[in-house]
Every structure is written in C-alpha cells, then in structure tokens.
Design a protein around this motif. Structure first.
Motif, short mmCIF file in Angstrom:
data_model
loop_
_atom_site.label_atom_id
_atom_site.label_comp_id
_atom_site.label_asym_id
_atom_site.label_seq_id
_atom_site.Cartn_x
_atom_site.Cartn_y
_atom_site.Cartn_z
N VAL A 93 0.68 -1.18 -0.06
CA VAL A 93 0.18 0.15 -0.05
C VAL A 93 1.07 1.18 -0.04
O VAL A 93 0.49 2.31 -0.72
N ALA A 94 1.97 1.27 0.76
CA ALA A 94 2.87 2.32 0.91
C ALA A 94 3.34 2.66 -0.67
O ALA A 94 3.74 3.66 -0.95
N ARG A 95 3.99 1.48 -1.24
CA ARG A 95 4.45 1.72 -2.47
C ARG A 95 3.62 2.16 -3.49
O ARG A 95 3.92 2.99 -4.42
N ILE A 96 2.30 1.82 -3.56
CA ILE A 96 1.28 2.12 -4.70
C ILE A 96 0.72 3.69 -4.31
O ILE A 96 0.16 4.29 -5.26
N SER A 97 0.88 4.11 -3.05
CA SER A 97 0.10 5.30 -2.71
C SER A 97 0.89 6.34 -3.61
O SER A 97 -0.03 7.57 -3.52
N GLY A 98 1.93 6.63 -3.74
CA GLY A 98 2.83 7.78 -4.37
C GLY A 98 3.03 7.49 -5.97
O GLY A 98 3.74 8.25 -6.49
N GLU A 99 2.43 6.49 -6.37
CA GLU A 99 2.66 6.23 -7.98
C GLU A 99 1.94 7.13 -8.73
O GLU A 99 0.87 7.42 -8.70
N THR A 100 2.77 7.86 -9.49
CA THR A 100 2.21 8.96 -10.61
C THR A 100 2.15 8.37 -11.87
O THR A 100 0.93 8.49 -12.53
N ALA A 101 2.99 7.85 -12.57
CA ALA A 101 3.09 7.34 -13.95
C ALA A 101 1.88 6.51 -14.32
O ALA A 101 1.48 6.58 -15.47
N PRO A 102 1.68 5.53 -13.68
CA PRO A 102 0.69 4.65 -14.10
C PRO A 102 -0.76 5.24 -14.38
O PRO A 102 -1.62 5.10 -14.90
N LEU A 103 -1.06 6.10 -13.19
CA LEU A 103 -2.19 6.92 -13.10
C LEU A 103 -2.36 7.86 -14.36
O LEU A 103 -3.51 8.31 -14.48
N LEU A 104 -1.33 8.56 -14.80
CA LEU A 104 -1.47 9.28 -15.81
C LEU A 104 -1.88 8.71 -17.10
O LEU A 104 -2.59 9.30 -17.86
N PHE A 105 -1.64 7.26 -17.23
CA PHE A 105 -2.21 6.82 -18.60
C PHE A 105 -3.55 5.84 -18.39
O PHE A 105 -3.92 5.48 -19.18
N THR A 106 -4.03 6.01 -17.09
CA THR A 106 -5.07 5.32 -16.74
C THR A 106 -6.28 6.01 -16.18
O THR A 106 -7.33 6.17 -16.71
N ALA A 107 -6.07 6.54 -15.00
CA ALA A 107 -7.16 7.49 -14.31
C ALA A 107 -7.31 8.78 -14.75
O ALA A 107 -8.28 9.40 -14.75
N LEU A 108 -6.10 9.31 -15.23
CA LEU A 108 -5.86 10.74 -15.65
C LEU A 108 -6.00 11.87 -14.71
O LEU A 108 -5.27 11.46 -13.64
#
Length: 290
Positions: free
Chosen positions: A211-226
């Motif tokens: 959970v700590a690892r994915i909480s700050g992920e930016t790059a995957p969300l730019l292409f998916t959740a926008l």
C-alpha cells in the motif's frame, strides 16, 4: 603473556582490525548521509507544506486556474478509492500466490516460472505497467477511469505481497509443518491454518508495504485514471488522485496550486511514513508473540 598482547603483536590481526575499523567508519558515514537526506526532505516538506494543511484542504475540491482557495478533497477521495480497490485485488491474489510458491516452489516448474515473473515485475518500471493497462483496458473502453488506475497499481502491489508472503512462510520451522502432518492435517490446511497463521504479522507487513508503494505512484495513473478537477466517486470515469494533482500543480505558474502541491506531498509522505512505522510495529509484535 596474555592473549590481547599476542593479538596486538600479530601483523595479520592488526591489518584485519584496521580494515574492520575502516568498514565500521564507512558504514556510519553512509548511515549518517542517508539520515541527513531523509531529515532534509522531511524538513523541506514541513516548511513548505505545513501552511497548506488546513480544514479547507480536506473539504474543498481543487481550484480552477488562477483562482484562490480550494483544496484536495477530490484528489484525496480518488486516491483512497483507487488504493482501496487495488489493495482488495492484490491482497488475496498475492497471499495465495505466495502460499503456492512456498508450498510447491521446489516441486513445480510452473511455480519456479511464477517466482521468476514476480521478480521481474518487482523491478519493472511503473510507467511500463501504466502503458500496459492503457493498451489493454483504456484503449478498448475508449475512456480513462478509476478502475483502470486501480488495475495498474494493483499490478504493482501484487509482486510485493507475493514475495513477502513467500519469504515469510519460508521462515516457518519444518518441525511445525511435520507436527501438523503427523496429526493428519491435509496439505492445504497446513499451508493456510498453520504456516500462514504463524506468520500473519509478516504477511500484513507485506500488504502495508505494498500500500505504501502504490500510494505515491504517478506514472501509471497518468495513463489510466488521468485526473478530474471536480469531485467524482464514479470509478468508471476519470478520477482525481493525489500523485497526479501534485505533479500538475507543482509545475504550474500559480502560487496557490504550488502551495497545494506541497500540502499534498506532505500528506502522502507522512501517510507512507505512518504505514512503514505500523509495519515495523507489526513485525516486532509478531516476533514477541512468537
């Protein structure tokens, strides 16, 4: 003649002692540099972000360009929803996959391939995972969504949970397994009710670290959740999230946006720090109970 005197006269002993002291000194220097960098980051975040942390940040949505006030409520809610869904997906898959690897990892070629693929996914760049989900999900549905963001970060969390579960189960003494088998317990019960229960604190630690690892992920969300400027709880539509909002606001020309970006960065940092502290406490409590 005492042993200390004999060792002090031995040139090999003196050379080894010198290298030992050099190694200790370099280790202390490395630790001091790491702690200094960490404290520096925390200090900068506190100085720049503490002024933005107030009630409005949690109760107002992100402001329009050039406007004053506003907050990060929509981004906070969006991040909580996506991280929650990703955790609900990755936790059972990761735990049961880890149990399978621990039980059959040395017997099955499929388990060995699974462990190899898991290790590759652990080191895969997150932007590659984001592009993968974009290609197979977003491009086919023709729109960004919170579901796509959840799937992307779930793919990042699953390998962390798998490897942590696998490593924790490997620490269970063989005598415990043999005692369960001697009582007539089937293998699936030994794996889930004996081995997994014995290391539940370590497995929960792996989940929290994921959970700590994915909480700050930016790059995957730019292409998916926008992103979404407005409040939205519909997972089938573009959804705001803290990492992307911080990324966009930090590079904006508006002072209000940059201040909110510092506040969001402070919130994520201390949330991740809190999760790491909780995981350490769980590991320590598990060792004490064991």
């Amino acid at each position: 003649m005492s042993a200390d005197v004999l060792r002090s006269d031995n040139p090999i002993y003196r050379r080894r002692l010198r290298w030992h002291r050099i190694g200790i000194f370099l280790s202390v220097v490395a630790m001091a540099l790491g702690l200094t960098a960490l404290l520096w980051i925390l200090a900068v975040l506190l100085i720049n972000g503490l002024g933005a942390v107030d009630l409005h940040m949690f109760t107002h949505t992100t402001p329009a360009p050039g406007s004053e006030g506003g907050g990060l409520m929509n981004a906070i809610v969006g991040s909580l929803l996506m991280v929650g869904v990703a955790t609900a997906i990755s936790t059972p898959i990761g735990i049961f996959a880890g149990v399978y690897l621990a039980e059959y990892g040395e017997e099955s070629r499929f388990a060995q391939v699974t462990r190899f693929v898991t290790d590759i996914m652990l080191s895969a760049p997150s932007i590659v995972i984001g592009l993968f989900v974009y290609a197979i999900y977003v491009a086919n549905t023709k729109h960004f969504s919170g579901w796509a963001g959840s799937f992307a970060i779930a793919l990042i969390a699953i390998p962390v949970v798998v490897r942590t579960t696998d490593n924790m189960l490997a620490l269970v003494p063989n005598s415990l397994r043999e005692a369960a088998f001697a009582l007539g317990a089937p293998r699936w019960k030994v794996a889930t009710l004996v081995r997994l229960r014995a290391v539940r604190a370590g497995v929960m630690t792996g989940v929290l670290l994921a959970v700590a690892r994915i909480s700050g992920e930016t790059a995957p969300l730019l292409f998916t959740a926008l992103n979404n400027q407005f409040f939205n709880a519909d997972m089938n539509a573009p959804m705001a999230n803290l990492p992307v909002v911080i990324f966009q606001f930090a590079m904006s020309p508006y002072d209000n946006w940059r201040e909110l970006a510092w506040g969001g960065a402070l919130l994520i940092t201390f949330s991740v720090l809190g999760l790491n502290i909780i995981s350490r406490v769980l590991v320590r409590s598990g060792k004490n109970n064991g």
